[in-house]
Design an enzyme around this catalytic site. Sequence first.
Site, PDB file in Angstrom:
ATOM      1  N   HIS A  31      52.571  25.083  -8.991  1.00  0.00           N
ATOM      2  CA  HIS A  31      52.086  25.613 -10.228  1.00  0.00           C
ATOM      3  C   HIS A  31      51.838  26.944  -9.958  1.00  0.00           C
ATOM      4  O   HIS A  31      51.637  27.912 -10.910  1.00  0.00           O
ATOM      5  CB  HIS A  31      50.523  25.000 -10.508  1.00  0.00           C
ATOM      6  CG  HIS A  31      50.852  23.581 -11.210  1.00  0.00           C
ATOM      7  ND1 HIS A  31      51.712  23.021 -11.881  1.00  0.00           N
ATOM      8  CD2 HIS A  31      50.172  22.480 -10.775  1.00  0.00           C
ATOM      9  CE1 HIS A  31      51.546  21.637 -12.020  1.00  0.00           C
ATOM     10  NE2 HIS A  31      50.470  21.426 -11.002  1.00  0.00           N
TER      11      HIS A  31
ATOM     12  N   ASP B  10      51.071  11.888  -7.039  1.00  0.00           N
ATOM     13  CA  ASP B  10      50.236  11.500  -7.886  1.00  0.00           C
ATOM     14  C   ASP B  10      50.649  10.695  -9.359  1.00  0.00           C
ATOM     15  O   ASP B  10      50.098  10.718 -10.418  1.00  0.00           O
ATOM     16  CB  ASP B  10      49.323  12.877  -8.630  1.00  0.00           C
ATOM     17  CG  ASP B  10      50.420  14.139  -8.702  1.00  0.00           C
ATOM     18  OD1 ASP B  10      51.649  13.982  -8.478  1.00  0.00           O
ATOM     19  OD2 ASP B  10      49.744  15.118  -9.019  1.00  0.00           O
TER      20      ASP B  10
END
Length: 329
Positions: A121, A243
Amino acid sequence: MPCTVVTGDVFSGHDDPGHPESQARLDAALTGVPAGTDCIAPVRAAPGDLALVHTERHIETLRQLCRALPPGRALYLDPDTYITAGSFDAALYAAGGAWQAVERALEGEHCFALVRPPGHHATPDRAMGFCLFNNIAIAVAKALREVERVAIVDWDVHHGNGTQAAFYTTDRVLYCSVHQAGIFPGTGWPEERGAGRGAGYTINLPVVAGSTGADYAIVFRRVFAPALARFEPDALVVSAGQDALFDDPLASLLLRPEDFGALTAMLLEVYDGALALVLEGGYSVSHPAAIGSIIAALDGARFNPGPGEPKETTRQLVEAYASAGHAVP
């Protein structure tokens, strides 16, 4: 071929207990590494390596903020992302470990960098989404000094906006991301395909909540595999965030641990070389089992995607992508 793991205790300096991205989650993930796996310590990235992706202002701001913090205190840069006095050094080792994984893969050995903080990110000028520096982007940018083309497959449940931004205008990096639609960071839509010379070299397939390994599998088979075959990368690097697991508290996909072994095996079918993997997300109880499945697949174990059929929305997404002529130039 064998798989080496890059990890160490140097990441514990970046820790805010109770935060999802803490040292405890790496400690848990490491319990999934099979006994006997060769493990090596990470090395620090050089400042010049960070500057291949990040602005000098971003690098220096993080350095100074970390230096100013007293031991034991966490400073939040945004509601999700924190730093401590040891975060800058930990992030240097995370980026350095990512490069070690890519370097070993270029030498013909599978390598998994189990490092933190994660990176996909982090944009050139901003830390966000638990990430300080973009480990995988730094490693890929460094690899491009030695090879012509690198492919990145990002199977983290969140879109890797920072990695996409780093390579959006180049035709030397193919970025393929499958992720849950509509969650943080709000990017990664199919129309985001690259720009300039990079047009067509960014591939985003967002799947809806409740998607399973069958949805990821059809994306890999029908979109990613043909794109990788056409691109013919000199290196293949995986943004390995687990995830998307059924029990992860930060998302709503339903993959099982063995699905990650199946995804790894699919990449090995289309890419005749060693894989480099770099840890991104993964916060659930079943995360260690997913790590074990990935390493087992690298060692030759056979996995099939979990039972069931992909959602109709995923089928339509894949068909729309193919029928629109979205293929690597």
